[in-house]
Scaffold this active site. Structure first.
Site, mmCIF file in Angstrom:
data_model
loop_
_atom_site.group_PDB
_atom_site.id
_atom_site.type_symbol
_atom_site.label_atom_id
_atom_site.label_comp_id
_atom_site.label_asym_id
_atom_site.label_seq_id
_atom_site.Cartn_x
_atom_site.Cartn_y
_atom_site.Cartn_z
ATOM 1 N N HIS A 1 -3.587 8.371 -47.233
ATOM 2 C CA HIS A 1 -3.711 9.214 -48.419
ATOM 3 C C HIS A 1 -3.649 8.409 -49.714
ATOM 4 O O HIS A 1 -4.000 8.920 -50.778
ATOM 5 C CB HIS A 1 -2.659 10.333 -48.414
ATOM 6 C CG HIS A 1 -1.265 9.924 -48.771
ATOM 7 N ND1 HIS A 1 -0.319 9.567 -47.827
ATOM 8 C CD2 HIS A 1 -0.633 9.810 -49.970
ATOM 9 C CE1 HIS A 1 0.825 9.284 -48.424
ATOM 10 N NE2 HIS A 1 0.661 9.411 -49.734
ATOM 11 N N ASP B 1 -2.056 9.038 -40.917
ATOM 12 C CA ASP B 1 -1.876 8.587 -42.303
ATOM 13 C C ASP B 1 -1.693 7.073 -42.392
ATOM 14 O O ASP B 1 -0.957 6.581 -43.230
ATOM 15 C CB ASP B 1 -0.692 9.294 -42.967
ATOM 16 C CG ASP B 1 -0.775 9.251 -44.496
ATOM 17 O OD1 ASP B 1 -1.885 9.037 -45.020
ATOM 18 O OD2 ASP B 1 0.267 9.408 -45.149
ATOM 19 N N ASN C 1 5.822 5.093 -53.631
ATOM 20 C CA ASN C 1 6.386 4.386 -52.487
ATOM 21 C C ASN C 1 5.493 4.473 -51.249
ATOM 22 O O ASN C 1 5.682 3.711 -50.302
ATOM 23 C CB ASN C 1 7.761 4.949 -52.120
ATOM 24 C CG ASN C 1 8.892 4.321 -52.906
ATOM 25 O OD1 ASN C 1 9.576 4.996 -53.660
ATOM 26 N ND2 ASN C 1 9.094 3.021 -52.738
ATOM 27 N N SER C 2 4.575 5.415 -51.248
ATOM 28 C CA SER C 2 3.727 5.627 -50.078
ATOM 29 C C SER C 2 3.028 4.341 -49.662
ATOM 30 O O SER C 2 2.381 3.681 -50.473
ATOM 31 C CB SER C 2 2.669 6.698 -50.371
ATOM 32 O OG SER C 2 3.261 7.961 -50.499
ATOM 33 N N ALA D 1 6.154 9.900 -47.017
ATOM 34 C CA ALA D 1 6.344 11.158 -47.752
ATOM 35 C C ALA D 1 7.809 11.398 -48.016
ATOM 36 O O ALA D 1 8.685 10.865 -47.344
ATOM 37 C CB ALA D 1 5.762 12.336 -46.963
ATOM 38 N N LEU E 1 -5.228 15.951 -22.566
ATOM 39 C CA LEU E 1 -5.109 16.600 -21.261
ATOM 40 C C LEU E 1 -6.331 17.442 -20.940
ATOM 41 O O LEU E 1 -6.715 17.582 -19.790
ATOM 42 C CB LEU E 1 -3.864 17.498 -21.243
ATOM 43 C CG LEU E 1 -2.515 16.811 -21.036
ATOM 44 C CD1 LEU E 1 -1.379 17.780 -21.363
ATOM 45 C CD2 LEU E 1 -2.391 16.303 -19.611
ATOM 46 N N ILE F 1 -6.714 20.901 -22.128
ATOM 47 C CA ILE F 1 -6.227 22.259 -21.866
ATOM 48 C C ILE F 1 -6.184 23.059 -23.153
ATOM 49 O O ILE F 1 -6.262 22.506 -24.243
ATOM 50 C CB ILE F 1 -4.810 22.250 -21.252
ATOM 51 C CG1 ILE F 1 -3.795 21.655 -22.247
ATOM 52 C CG2 ILE F 1 -4.778 21.503 -19.920
ATOM 53 C CD1 ILE F 1 -2.349 21.814 -21.820
#
Length: 486
Positions: free
Chosen positions: A131, A161, A234-235, A252, A293, A295
């Site tokens: 992001h 992310d 800080n991301s 986050a 899987l 399903i």
């Protein structure tokens, strides 16, 4: 440098026929939301220990001197068109000349900031968040020594992310990687980055939880939760242990009043073991492959639990097993209730889906299942999930269009607004049947008369019996519409 790709920005604001959009609070730094009820209690702020490995630690400064050169500031930029208050007359030179209106700029460059961490000094590889660089036309990186340079886009994965960029610089310092599977609640950690563009900043705390999931609109989740302050900017920065090893990528922070209101000690980081796996796939192939899987499942309420002989209303009820899938080969059946996967508790259908999304193709998983009231274990080898499909192979009326999976964050956002899920239209050949019916690239398909579906696999399965009249409900530019396929 390769251009940064423009990824899906889902902006659906309204729909119809039982599909209602719901406003979401801006409670996360990245475009994701969560309810305050998701957190039972706030963790206490941590204090540093007096010793590590038997050695006195009067200061973190020696460790930080080793780590800081690996931390970078990331600046992304994107050109956006500016709407004129004059409306359509602003583009009319005759109108501007008559009324003496000067030419005005039609575009502006928007900039966003984040952080990153060098994980390979020889190749110049930097880990950051998807992001942080999403939709960017270019990204520049500033090193701790003040050098600034353009970065090359390697790849990104919106579902976790994680993004990888490369910088063309010499004399780089990489950070050593820890084994995040060994991280325990109570371990001390340090978060680093560029909050609010202030420059390199360090905060400390403890690991508040591991394996955290269930946070809405945030893709596949296995977060480290920490009370170390994580703020906007800080991301993408590192979360390190006291030995200066990378344990996670900050992604986050939680605040019920929005991220700009400040940090309240609820931050989340991507475990480095998961980020490393994504990085290796992006570097080697430019894409991420995931196991599935094969399903469909649903949540279990009190009524179903009673009918299935379950003590508690939890687990994922298998409602459909696709032929040729990993689940079919393993003997999983409709009516089975999955209670755990590889020993990890499964509370509902989303938690099983989240578990699948974090597994590699070819992974062997053991499922704890309840079948007709009896417990048993099923072992399955996951196959690769369907990524795209040619519409013409499903129905001639879809000829000319390709369909592909939504990223997980967008799918969760649709669910939060009342939809069962959806998929995205990739390309549409001009003049084809799909084009002439009105389908366009980037349309999001949320329903259809072919049957119910939540993803690409179930969409394909819905055409086992082709409907006499095919209508697709789509979202485009924040609006919903029904499209009759001719």
């Amino acid at each position: 440098m390769r251009p940064f790709p423009t990824l899906l920005a889902l902006t659906a604001a309204a729909a119809f026929g039982g599909f209602a959009a719901t406003a979401l609070q801006d409670t996360f730094e990245k475009p994701a939301q969560a309810s305050p009820a998701a957190v039972a209690a706030l963790p206490a702020m941590a204090t540093l220990p007096t010793a590590v490995d038997g050695q006195a630690v009067p200061s973190l400064a020696p460790m930080l001197k080793r780590v800081t050169p690996a931390v970078v500031s990331v600046y992304s930029r994107q050109t956006v068109r500016v709407a004129s208050p004059l409306g359509p007359f602003a583009d009319d030179p005759f109108f501007r000349r008559i009324f003496g209106i000067p030419d005005m700029p039609r575009e502006r460059v928007e900039r966003a900031l984040g952080s990153g961490v060098i994980v390979d000094a020889q190749q110049g590889l930097v880990l950051t968040n998807h992001h942080v660089i999403e939709n960017a036309e270019g990204v520049s990186v500033t090193l701790s020594d003040g050098r600034t340079m353009e970065a090359e886009f390697i790849g990104s994965d919106p579902d976790t992310d994680v993004a990888v960029i490369r910088i063309p610089a010499n004399n780089l310092t990489a950070i050593p990687l820890a084994d995040s599977d060994q991280l325990q609640v109570g371990d001390f950690v340090v978060a680093m980055g560029n909050p609010y563009g202030l420059g390199q900043t360090v905060t400390s705390g403890i690991v508040s939880a591991v394996g955290r999931s269930g946070i809405p609109v945030m893709g596949f989740q296995n977060f480290i939760q920490t009370d170390a302050s994580i703020n906007p900017g800080n991301s993408g920065g590192p979360l390190v242990n006291l030995q200066g090893q990378l344990v996670g990528i900050n992604t986050a922070s939680f605040n019920p009043r929005g991220s700009m209101a400040g940090n309240i000690g609820l931050g989340f980081a991507i475990p480095i073991n998961m980020a490393r796996n994504i990085k290796d796939q992006l570097v080697s192939t430019g894409e991420v492959r995931r196991g599935t899987l094969g399903i469909e499942s649903q949540d279990i309420d009190e009524r179903l639990a009673k009918g299935l002989g379950l003590e508690n209303a939890r687990g994922a009820l298998v409602t459909r097993v696709y032929p040729g899938s990993a689940a079919a080969a393993a003997g999983l059946q409709s009516g089975d209730v999955v209670l755990a996967a590889n020993g990890q508790r499964i509370d509902n259908s989303p938690s099983l889906h989240n578990f699948e999304g974090l597994q590699d193709v070819g992974s062997r998983i053991t499922l704890d299942v309840r079948r007709e009231g009896r417990p048993l274990q099923v072992t399955a080898t996951l196959k690769e999930g369907l990524r795209s499909v040619d519409g013409g192979t499903l129905d001639p009326r879809l000829q000319g269009a390709t369909f592909k999976e939504l990223d997980e964050g967008s799918r969760q956002q649709l669910r939060s607004m009342g939809a069962n899920g959806g998929l995205q239209i990739g390309t549409v050949t001009r003049g084809s049947r799909a084009w002439n019916s009105g389908l366009r690239p980037k349309d999001v398909v949320v329903a259809g008369t072919s049957g119910s579906f939540s993803d690409l696999t179930s969409f394909r399965a819905s055409f086992e019996r082709k409907p006499p009249q095919l209508v697709l409900r789509i979202l485009r530019g924040g609006r919903a519409a029904d499209v009759l396929m001719q």
